[in-house]
Write a protein that holds these residues in place. Structure first.
Motif, PDB file in Angstrom:
ATOM      1  N   TRP A 198       0.830  -1.200   0.000  1.00 32.06           N
ATOM      2  CA  TRP A 198       0.000   0.000   0.000  1.00 32.06           C
ATOM      3  C   TRP A 198       0.868   1.255   0.000  1.00 32.06           C
ATOM      4  CZ3 TRP A 198      -0.143   3.945   3.565  1.00 32.06           C
ATOM      5  CH2 TRP A 198      -1.122   4.914   3.342  1.00 32.06           C
ATOM      6  N   VAL A 199       1.933   1.278   0.805  1.00 32.14           N
ATOM      7  CA  VAL A 199       2.835   2.434   0.815  1.00 32.14           C
ATOM      8  C   VAL A 199       3.408   2.641  -0.586  1.00 32.14           C
ATOM      9  CG1 VAL A 199       5.017   3.365   1.713  1.00 32.14           C
ATOM     10  CG2 VAL A 199       3.405   2.277   3.280  1.00 32.14           C
ATOM     11  N   GLN A 200       3.854   1.575  -1.209  1.00 29.01           N
ATOM     12  CA  GLN A 200       4.415   1.677  -2.557  1.00 29.01           C
ATOM     13  C   GLN A 200       3.372   2.181  -3.563  1.00 29.01           C
ATOM     14  OE1 GLN A 200       5.700  -2.419  -2.560  1.00 29.01           O
ATOM     15  NE2 GLN A 200       7.857  -1.790  -2.631  1.00 29.01           N
ATOM     16  N   ARG A 201       2.171   1.611  -3.518  1.00 28.03           N
ATOM     17  CA  ARG A 201       1.113   2.053  -4.438  1.00 28.03           C
ATOM     18  C   ARG A 201       0.721   3.501  -4.175  1.00 28.03           C
ATOM     19  NH1 ARG A 201      -1.113  -2.603  -2.776  1.00 28.03           N
ATOM     20  NH2 ARG A 201      -2.834  -1.524  -1.769  1.00 28.03           N
ATOM     21  N   SER A 202       0.658   3.869  -2.907  1.00 24.74           N
ATOM     22  CA  SER A 202       0.291   5.244  -2.550  1.00 24.74           C
ATOM     23  C   SER A 202       1.331   6.231  -3.042  1.00 24.74           C
ATOM     24  CB  SER A 202       0.106   5.371  -1.039  1.00 24.74           C
ATOM     25  OG  SER A 202      -0.994   4.577  -0.630  1.00 24.74           O
ATOM     26  N   HIS A 203       2.603   5.834  -2.964  1.00 22.64           N
ATOM     27  CA  HIS A 203       3.637   6.710  -3.515  1.00 22.64           C
ATOM     28  C   HIS A 203       3.485   6.820  -5.019  1.00 22.64           C
ATOM     29  CE1 HIS A 203       7.542   7.530  -5.403  1.00 22.64           C
ATOM     30  NE2 HIS A 203       7.475   8.549  -4.572  1.00 22.64           N
ATOM     31  N   GLY A 204       3.244   5.708  -5.684  1.00 21.76           N
ATOM     32  CA  GLY A 204       3.053   5.713  -7.133  1.00 21.76           C
ATOM     33  C   GLY A 204       1.895   6.594  -7.570  1.00 21.76           C
ATOM     34  N   ALA A 205       0.889   6.701  -6.717  1.00 25.18           N
ATOM     35  CA  ALA A 205      -0.275   7.533  -7.011  1.00 25.18           C
ATOM     36  C   ALA A 205      -0.077   8.979  -6.569  1.00 25.18           C
ATOM     37  CB  ALA A 205      -1.513   6.947  -6.321  1.00 25.18           C
TER      38      ALA A 205
END
Length: 127
Positions: free
Chosen positions: A29-36
């Protein structure tokens, strides 16, 4: 709006609530949130995380872009006043005696202003 993560957010998650092997979904989730574009951090946080000798340090070393070099906002003359106001409020919030010049969180308020991000101070003073 991007939220800036401090080191403690990730350290506490790893140590208490979302151990990397127990809850890998949090770290995804942290990785996806950064990507977004929803979360990021400043370089002093990245340096603190990478200095460790554990799975979080290894994870941090492999998170290209999550921790960006946003530290210039902390020393930019245009943002010194914002940083000083943050330090003053944080000191009233129970952080008296902390060496804010060496404390990576002192860079969050001006970095947030400079980069259009948001950082919620531990004293609940919203920045």
């Amino acid at each position: 709006m991007t939220y800036l993560l401090d080191a403690n957010t990730l350290i506490e998650a790893k140590n208490r609530y979302y151990r990397m092997t127990v809850c890998p979904a949090y770290w995804s989730w942290v990785q996806r949130s950064h990507g977004a574009g929803l979360v990021s951090s400043i370089e002093p946080v990245g340096a603190e995380l990478r200095r460790g000798n554990d799975e979080l340090a290894e994870w941090a070393k492999n998170q290209a872009g999550l921790v960006t070099d946003r530290r210039n906002g902390a020393t930019d003359v245009r943002h010194i006043g914002a940083r000083n106001r943050w330090v003053e409020r944080a000191s009233r919030g129970g952080y008296a005696g902390v060496d804010f010049e060496g404390f990576c969180d002192a860079g969050f308020a001006p970095a947030a202003i400079c980069f259009g991000a948001r950082y919620d101070c531990p004293s609940s003073t919203r920045q």
